[in-house]
Design a protein around this motif. Sequence first.
Motif, PDB file in Angstrom:
ATOM      1  N   GLU A 265       0.873  -1.173   0.000  1.00 43.09           N
ATOM      2  CA  GLU A 265       0.000   0.000   0.000  1.00 43.09           C
ATOM      3  C   GLU A 265       0.912   1.225   0.000  1.00 43.09           C
ATOM      4  OE1 GLU A 265      -3.314  -0.879   3.227  1.00 43.09           O
ATOM      5  OE2 GLU A 265      -1.303  -1.398   3.863  1.00 43.09           O
ATOM      6  N   VAL A 267       1.074   5.881  -0.026  1.00 41.97           N
ATOM      7  CA  VAL A 267       0.493   7.220  -0.024  1.00 41.97           C
ATOM      8  C   VAL A 267       1.438   8.132  -0.784  1.00 41.97           C
ATOM      9  CG1 VAL A 267      -0.475   9.077   1.379  1.00 41.97           C
ATOM     10  CG2 VAL A 267      -0.089   6.852   2.402  1.00 41.97           C
ATOM     11  N   MET A 274      -5.311  11.266  -1.710  1.00 48.40           N
ATOM     12  CA  MET A 274      -4.618  10.223  -0.953  1.00 48.40           C
ATOM     13  C   MET A 274      -4.223  10.745   0.425  1.00 48.40           C
ATOM     14  SD  MET A 274      -2.169   8.521  -3.863  1.00 48.40           S
ATOM     15  CE  MET A 274      -1.698   6.891  -3.362  1.00 48.40           C
ATOM     16  N   ASP A 277      -7.372  10.874   2.752  1.00 49.72           N
ATOM     17  CA  ASP A 277      -7.723   9.533   3.239  1.00 49.72           C
ATOM     18  C   ASP A 277      -6.752   9.062   4.315  1.00 49.72           C
ATOM     19  OD1 ASP A 277      -9.850   9.344   1.586  1.00 49.72           O
ATOM     20  OD2 ASP A 277      -8.942   7.915   0.176  1.00 49.72           O
ATOM     21  N   TYR A 278      -5.495   9.341   4.058  1.00 50.12           N
ATOM     22  CA  TYR A 278      -4.463   8.872   4.996  1.00 50.12           C
ATOM     23  C   TYR A 278      -4.565   9.591   6.331  1.00 50.12           C
ATOM     24  CZ  TYR A 278       0.036   7.601   6.947  1.00 50.12           C
ATOM     25  OH  TYR A 278       1.016   7.113   7.773  1.00 50.12           O
ATOM     26  N   LYS A 283      -5.802   5.405   5.995  1.00 50.70           N
ATOM     27  CA  LYS A 283      -5.977   4.526   4.843  1.00 50.70           C
ATOM     28  C   LYS A 283      -4.909   4.779   3.783  1.00 50.70           C
ATOM     29  CE  LYS A 283      -9.493   3.360   1.537  1.00 50.70           C
ATOM     30  NZ  LYS A 283      -9.528   4.392   0.520  1.00 50.70           N
ATOM     31  N   THR A 285      -3.372   3.492  -0.134  1.00 56.42           N
ATOM     32  CA  THR A 285      -3.933   2.964  -1.380  1.00 56.42           C
ATOM     33  C   THR A 285      -3.218   1.671  -1.773  1.00 56.42           C
ATOM     34  OG1 THR A 285      -4.388   5.215  -2.062  1.00 56.42           O
ATOM     35  CG2 THR A 285      -4.387   3.551  -3.802  1.00 56.42           C
ATOM     36  N   LYS A 287      -1.481  -1.174  -3.854  1.00 56.23           N
ATOM     37  CA  LYS A 287      -0.733  -1.187  -5.112  1.00 56.23           C
ATOM     38  C   LYS A 287      -0.694  -2.641  -5.569  1.00 56.23           C
ATOM     39  CE  LYS A 287       2.670   1.380  -7.305  1.00 56.23           C
ATOM     40  NZ  LYS A 287       2.745   2.806  -7.462  1.00 56.23           N
TER      41      LYS A 287
END
Length: 305
Positions: A265, A267, A274, A277-278, A283, A285, A287
């Motif tokens: 994952e 950021v 992104m 969300d983080y 959170k 993303t 990969k």
Amino acid sequence: MNVTISRAQLRSRYRITGQLVFETALHIGGGRNPAASTDSPVVRDGAGLPFIPGSSIKGAVRAAVEKIIPNLGLTACGLTDASVKCLTAWSNSNPNEEKLKAYEAVREAVGRDPKAIREMEKKLRLLGNPPLDNEGKISEETLLHILDSHLCQVCKTFGAPTLASVIHFHDAPVVEDLWIGVTQVRDGVGIDRDSERARSQIKFDFEVVPPSTFFALKITLENPQPVDLGLTALALQELIAGMIPLGGIRSRGLGRCRLHEPKIEWVDFSDKNMLRDYLLSGKMTPKPFEAFIKEGLDTLLKQGD
Ligand SMILES: [Zn+2]
């Protein structure tokens, strides 16, 4: 020259997780337990559960990567080939090496004007005339330029006394749900330190974590460059293939493991969505793993061209 190492601003973070599954028993000593009934207990956390220190995983992975990358045209100072130019190798073999001394002097002089220190101009020339900051002073950026051209690729990714690593290996705890809660004690044969020959009269025993134990692997990368991601991809492939044994007494076949179910994952902190969300929920993303490996290996394979 582009500086490939810049540390001031956090631009991206990658997190890699997975499970290290042991096919043979694992011995990582260093545990201190006066009540233990073995000469060499395994290292345990505060709750008494075995774990693999991050430093131990990093050391094994670094050594594995070092052996492969000279074939790709990348430098690795950890090998015995003394022709590899790297400040780390110089500091190990010759603490009085001219360039190492020059680097240390320049580091001491950060924030100062090299023209005011005539000696310093000579040292900067020796290190390839790294740029000064706007006011003509030696800056952190000057140091990074020097490190960029005077450290081998392994030191740039895995760290050196002069530079923090891009890749960080966390301590790997045993996966509790799958942990049977029992270790084994095995007999060993002492080694005579003088002759390095086994001496049967010296007996010792050591504790091992049995085969089929799962440990939770976690790796973090900050601001990796494409080559750093390439070395990471290479390391992950070797872990998946079971080619990087961990822990001690490996000559007796201990510590063979494979990486299962790796996940990546990330950021990109410059991407507002992104970042939001983080920051809101932690959170990252996902990969796709195959794409990560392919991109990373493609980068490495292009290096020697
Ligand atoms: Zn090096």
